[in-house]
Design a protein around this motif. Structure first.
Motif, short mmCIF file in Angstrom:
data_model
loop_
_atom_site.label_atom_id
_atom_site.label_comp_id
_atom_site.label_asym_id
_atom_site.label_seq_id
_atom_site.Cartn_x
_atom_site.Cartn_y
_atom_site.Cartn_z
N THR A 294 -10.80 13.49 31.27
CA THR A 294 -11.30 13.61 29.90
C THR A 294 -10.19 14.16 29.03
O THR A 294 -9.61 15.21 29.32
N PHE A 295 -9.89 13.43 27.95
CA PHE A 295 -8.79 13.81 27.06
C PHE A 295 -9.31 14.01 25.64
O PHE A 295 -10.13 13.23 25.16
N THR A 296 -8.80 15.04 25.00
CA THR A 296 -9.14 15.32 23.61
C THR A 296 -7.89 15.22 22.76
O THR A 296 -6.87 15.88 23.04
N PHE A 297 -7.95 14.38 21.73
CA PHE A 297 -6.85 14.20 20.78
C PHE A 297 -7.26 14.92 19.50
O PHE A 297 -8.36 14.69 18.97
N SER A 298 -6.40 15.76 18.97
CA SER A 298 -6.80 16.61 17.85
C SER A 298 -5.66 16.84 16.88
O SER A 298 -4.49 16.89 17.27
#
Length: 332
Positions: A98-102
Motif C-alpha cells: 500500500t502506497f500513499t502519494f502526498s
C-alpha cells in the motif's frame, strides 16, 4: 523543449528540475534490467505528458521537490477542474504493498491536485484534492511490485507554486491486494494474514457489469452489479421491426417482410409497401400534388394534357417559335 539522452532514457528539460533526495535512491539491484531500457519509449505514455522526471523506485519524504509555475498544462485531473500547469513523474513500485502519494509536506505552498495513472495506457488509478481539510492532496493505492505509474502534481484552478512529493509504502504479505472479486468491491483491499480482504461498495454505487447491452449499472445490496437492459425502440426507418436486439452495445433492427405497410410521404400514392430490405416503395399514384393531370400513373406538367397514354403539350401553348408549337388535334 530540449532533451538529452542518458543510458537509453529520455529526460525532458522543465522550468525547474526537481531536486531529488539522494538518500532515497533505490539500489540498482532492485531495478529489473528490462526496465532500464523500457522507459520513455511508450508512445501512449508520452502522448499524455512529454515532459516528466524519472523517480524510479524511490520512497520517503521529498522524493521530488519542484515548482509547477511555467510548466505546461498536459494532464487534466479527474477529481478537479482547472487549467493549471502540472509536473509529471515516472515511478515504479518497489514491492507489493500500500502506497500513499502526498503533497502535504512543508515544501508545498499552493492548492494542489494529485493524479495517479498507469504509465502504459494512462488509465486513472486515483485522484486526490483537499486531503484532510487542507489545500494539499493525497492518494493511497494498493500496487504490485514493479508496477509503473505516472504521478502528476497539478494545481486547482490556475494555482501553481512549489511542491514536495512524498511517497510512503507498507509492504504486503498477501500480494498487491488490488484485484477485487467483483465490481462492487472496493479496489484497494487490506491484507489479513495471507488473504486480501475487500470492502463492499455502498448499495447504489456505480459499477460495470461487463455487459455492453446494459445501462445504469449499480451495485445491489448483495454486492452484485446489475444494469438495465438497453432499450432498442428506435428503428432507423418504418420498414424495420421494433423492438430490435442489442449486439455489443449497438441496437440492431431486422427489416419488415416485403409487402408490409408503410407510408412514402406522398399523399397522392396509395398502397405503399416495404421492400423487405428496409425501403418503402411507393404504391399506385391516385392524384397529382401539383394539380396536374394524372396520366397512366404519371403527372403531366402545367402546360400538358393527357392523351390517355402519355402527357402532351397543350394546344393553346403559344410560347416559343411557331414551327415548334404543338399541333392541336383536328376537331370534327
Amino acid at each position: 523543449m530540449p532533451r538529452q539522452s542518458l543510458q537509453g532514457l529520455t529526460w525532458a528539460a522543465v522550468p525547474l528540475l526537481c531536486v531529488l533526495c539522494s538518500a532515497c535512491e533505490a539500489p540498482v539491484s532492485q531495478v529489473p534490467p528490462a526496465l532500464e531500457t523500457a522507459l520513455a519509449v511508450n508512445a501512449s505514455a508520452l502522448s499524455v505528458s512529454s515532459s516528466y522526471i524519472d523517480i524510479r523506485l524511490r520512497t520517503g519524504s521529498g522524493v521530488s521537490i519542484g515548482r509547477t509555475c511555467g510548466a505546461a498544462n498536459e494532464v487534466s485531473p479527474t477529481c478537479a477542474s482547472g487549467q493549471a500547469s502540472d509536473f509529471n513523474h515516472h515511478w515504479i513500485s518497489p514491492y507489493d504493498g500500500t502506497f500513499t502519494f502526498s503533497t502535504q509536506g512543508a515544501g508545498t505552498n499552493f492548492d494542489t491536485v494529485l493524479q495517479v495513472t498507469r504509465w502504459s495506457d494512462s488509465v486513472p488509478l486515483g485522484c486526490g484534492d483537499d486531503a484532510s481539510g487542507t489545500l494539499q492532496s493525497s492518494v493511497t493505492l494498493n500496487l504490485a511490485a514493479n508496477q509503473e505509474l505516472r504521478i502528476t502534481v497539478d494545481g486547482k484552478g490556475s494555482a501553481c507554486g512549489l511542491f514536495q512529493l512524498d511517497i510512503t509504502g507498507v509492504p504486503s504479505t498477501c500480494g498487491p491486494c488490488n484485484t477485487p472479486p467483483s465490481p462492487c468491491h472496493e479496489r484497494n483491499g487490506t491484507c489479513s494474514g495471507s488473504t486480501c480482504v475487500y470492502a463492499m461498495k455502498p448499495t447504489g454505487s456505480a459499477c460495470d457489469d461487463g455487459n455492453a447491452c446494459t445501462v445504469s449499472d449499480t451495485c445491489g445490496g448483495s454486492g452484485i452489479c446489475q444494469g438495465t437492459p438497453m432499450a432498442c425502440n428506435s428503428p432507423p426507418g418504418q420498414c424495420y421491426a421494433s423492438p430490435g436486439t442489442c449486439n455489443n452495445g449497438t441496437c440492431k433492427y431486422a427489416p419488415k417482410p416485403a409487402g408490409s405497410w408503410c407510408e412514402d410521404g406522398d399523399s397522392c400514392t396509395s398502397s405503399d409497401s416495404c421492400s423487405g430490405s428496409g425501403w418503402c416503395y411507393s404504391g399506385q399514384r391516385v392524384c397529382c400534388a401539383n394539380g396536374g393531370w394524372l396520366c397512366n400513373g404519371f403527372c403531366c406538367g402545367t402546360n400538358e394534357y393527357c392523351d390517355g397514354l402519355s402527357c402532351r403539350a397543350n394546344c393553346d401553348d403559344t410560347s416559343g417559335p411557331v414551327m415548334l408549337r404543338p399541333m392541336c388535334p383536328v376537331m370534327y
